[in-house]
Design a protein around this motif. Sequence first.
Motif, PDB file in Angstrom:
ATOM      1  N   PRO A 432       0.810  -1.239   0.000  1.00 33.21           N
ATOM      2  CA  PRO A 432       0.000   0.000   0.000  1.00 33.21           C
ATOM      3  C   PRO A 432       0.834   1.275   0.000  1.00 33.21           C
ATOM      4  CG  PRO A 432      -0.903  -1.608   1.539  1.00 33.21           C
ATOM      5  CD  PRO A 432       0.389  -2.179   1.048  1.00 33.21           C
ATOM      6  N   LEU A 433       1.956   1.282   0.723  1.00 30.68           N
ATOM      7  CA  LEU A 433       2.795   2.482   0.781  1.00 30.68           C
ATOM      8  C   LEU A 433       3.973   2.407  -0.170  1.00 30.68           C
ATOM      9  CD1 LEU A 433       2.810   3.282   4.612  1.00 30.68           C
ATOM     10  CD2 LEU A 433       1.416   4.285   2.809  1.00 30.68           C
ATOM     11  N   GLY A 434       4.015   1.403  -1.050  1.00 31.45           N
ATOM     12  CA  GLY A 434       4.999   1.361  -2.104  1.00 31.45           C
ATOM     13  C   GLY A 434       6.398   0.980  -1.644  1.00 31.45           C
ATOM     14  N   TYR A 444      12.330  13.332   4.973  1.00 32.05           N
ATOM     15  CA  TYR A 444      11.178  12.757   4.299  1.00 32.05           C
ATOM     16  C   TYR A 444      11.607  11.602   3.400  1.00 32.05           C
ATOM     17  CZ  TYR A 444       9.157  17.138   5.839  1.00 32.05           C
ATOM     18  OH  TYR A 444       8.754  18.196   6.605  1.00 32.05           O
ATOM     19  N   VAL A 445      10.796  10.553   3.419  1.00 32.30           N
ATOM     20  CA  VAL A 445      11.036   9.382   2.587  1.00 32.30           C
ATOM     21  C   VAL A 445      10.065   9.411   1.413  1.00 32.30           C
ATOM     22  CG1 VAL A 445      10.958   6.858   2.496  1.00 32.30           C
ATOM     23  CG2 VAL A 445      11.886   8.001   4.520  1.00 32.30           C
ATOM     24  N   ILE A 446      10.592   9.211   0.210  1.00 31.32           N
ATOM     25  CA  ILE A 446       9.748   9.149  -0.981  1.00 31.32           C
ATOM     26  C   ILE A 446       9.637   7.697  -1.415  1.00 31.32           C
ATOM     27  CG2 ILE A 446       9.467   9.839  -3.385  1.00 31.32           C
ATOM     28  CD1 ILE A 446      10.913  12.371  -2.809  1.00 31.32           C
ATOM     29  N   ALA A 447       8.396   7.225  -1.547  1.00 31.23           N
ATOM     30  CA  ALA A 447       8.143   5.849  -1.982  1.00 31.23           C
ATOM     31  C   ALA A 447       7.311   5.867  -3.247  1.00 31.23           C
ATOM     32  CB  ALA A 447       7.424   5.071  -0.886  1.00 31.23           C
ATOM     33  N   VAL A 454       4.334   8.345  -2.572  1.00 33.33           N
ATOM     34  CA  VAL A 454       3.974   8.595  -1.183  1.00 33.33           C
ATOM     35  C   VAL A 454       5.153   9.295  -0.526  1.00 33.33           C
ATOM     36  CG1 VAL A 454       3.624   7.482   1.058  1.00 33.33           C
ATOM     37  CG2 VAL A 454       2.320   6.727  -0.924  1.00 33.33           C
ATOM     38  N   ILE A 455       4.882  10.360   0.220  1.00 34.45           N
ATOM     39  CA  ILE A 455       5.911  11.086   0.964  1.00 34.45           C
ATOM     40  C   ILE A 455       5.638  10.891   2.444  1.00 34.45           C
ATOM     41  CG2 ILE A 455       7.023  13.302   1.365  1.00 34.45           C
ATOM     42  CD1 ILE A 455       6.055  14.194  -1.365  1.00 34.45           C
ATOM     43  N   LEU A 609       0.490  11.475  -3.659  1.00 35.08           N
ATOM     44  CA  LEU A 609       0.234  12.222  -4.884  1.00 35.08           C
ATOM     45  C   LEU A 609       0.014  11.226  -6.014  1.00 35.08           C
ATOM     46  CD1 LEU A 609       2.896  15.087  -4.739  1.00 35.08           C
ATOM     47  CD2 LEU A 609       0.472  15.198  -4.165  1.00 35.08           C
ATOM     48  N   ARG A 610      -1.146  11.284  -6.619  1.00 36.17           N
ATOM     49  CA  ARG A 610      -1.448  10.409  -7.739  1.00 36.17           C
ATOM     50  C   ARG A 610      -0.658  10.854  -8.981  1.00 36.17           C
ATOM     51  NH1 ARG A 610      -4.019   5.858  -5.842  1.00 36.17           N
ATOM     52  NH2 ARG A 610      -5.552   6.462  -4.255  1.00 36.17           N
TER      53      ARG A 610
END
Length: 622
Positions: A432-434, A444-447, A454-455, A609-610
Amino acid sequence: MNVAVPNMQSEARPEARRPIRQLDAAAANRIAAGEVVERPASAIKELVENALDAGARRIAVAYADGGKTLIRVSDDGHGIPAEELPLALSRHATSKIDGTDLTNIRSFGFRGEALPSLGAVGRLTVTSRAAGAAEAASISVRGEEQGATRPAALAKGTVVELAGLFTATPARLKFLRSDRAEAQAIGEILRRLAMAAPGVGFTLSDVTDQGSPREILRLDPEPGELFDGLPARLRAILGPDFAENALAVEAEREGIALGGFAALPTFSRGAAVAQHLFVNGRPVRDKLLLGALRAAYSDVLARDRHPAAALFLTCEPEAVDVNVHPAKAEVRFRDPGLVRGLVIGALKQMLAGAGHRGSTTTGAGMLGAFRPESGEYAKAYSPPAAAPRNYAYAYSPPPRPSARALGFAEEMQAPSARVEPEPEEEAPESHPLGAARAQFHETYVIAQTPDGIVIVDQHAAHERLVYERLKAARQGARVPGQMLLIPEVVELDAGQEAAVLEAREALDGLGLVVEPFGRGALCLRETPAILGEVDGGALLRDVADALIEGAGDGLGQRIDAVLSRMSCHGSIRAGRRMTAAEMNALLREMEATPLSGQCNHGRPTWVELRLADIERLFGRRG
């Protein structure tokens, strides 16, 4: 300067005793009306409730000058026979109860006070046509004078018109607010009643300008029973954002049922304006229910934030007393503890079931922040040079991490614009969170997900995870403690010291062991092992502040507040560089942990963010 204060009681006392006498009907009616009709909104509430009791399927409300000069409520209910109209304007005359049992009340109204109260404070006209009647009839009342019943033109139902509210008591007009404020109160009370009756259509119009009336609200009847039509009615009243971020609540215990919808913690409000509570279909503002709602969200919201909910409590009429106040906005339960426990338990179960889910409005807010305010933005923007950025990274020493607190590997790597995860048998994007792709600003983690990104705020997310671990450990035996090699002496003020010593036994069970060390100081000997290496002094001071802040709460709430403060000290700090494995481990634990969609203070831990929205930002989609 001495100021003489008059003794109002002595000045008002008569010189000689006055005889006791019966007040005339007009004075008694005006006094009683003050309890029922406080403002135009309360008058409309009484009339709309009468229409609902009459089985109306459509109700139209109109007002002028905020309801001060005109109120008109029309319905298509079963109506009032012509011969009963004079009796309907008499005090304590009603068709809803027979007076033998005041505990079995299944209607909105039962006092028989609304119409006579309105007639006592304004110019009231009631026009009605009962089902099967050959023609309609009308009757008017002006203070003490009640007119005769006369024929009228009306196809069906009842029309009640009140002109000149409080003309019989001019002093009350001075206490009314502006026309706009009174109109807002009318809209609010009608929306609450509309939530209680989704199968009924409502319209609200402002007819101040007779030539061009304005329709303020239109709600069409929703098909189905209460909970079948309720989602659509709530969407129409509370908006699509509430509908998208609310979860269904359903529970029952010992004959008392709770249903409705409550919003995610990240969809909170700055005031308690979105809390709608109903008991047997009656809108109420009950302190017990409001307190239970607040208590259920206490673990996921800051004190200055308020949950949004529409909750419906259903029970046998004998289990609740609605005859507490003439306005019928307060109720008393026969078993308040049962009701409070039901509400808190159902809401907590609902929140735990939400898992890592967060509010959809957080992503929309981020998109709004990304959009430039004017076309000059593109001209003014120039990307930063790579060399200074890399230079800053090279000379930015990371803070000392705590592997025990993180539960992750100790090694760190230099920050990178892209972090590729280790190959796995299962595609990480299926989670779900990539899958973690990068970390920026070491905060911040970007997935990457299949349809967007997802941030994650690494500190806020890990703070919630540590908090949930601490709570889980507290449910078992004593929280394991880590003995300090060198005990730390922490200086506190008198209030902090007293609060900690009073809760010393409870803190010992949390792995926080302290001893007195002279006046104004405590000796810290153990800290919770799950927190790893922490600043003992800062931790103990935060714990003391949490105990003082929650002095009026129960022990359980105070301990939860202490655990929340502890979890902050044991969490990944902003500025902590994380490896790809650590970032992915954080994401997987978030997915498996209840309430991980928000931190301990109710702020979102992640936003999404889509891909379609991102492409719109760059003009790739219309």
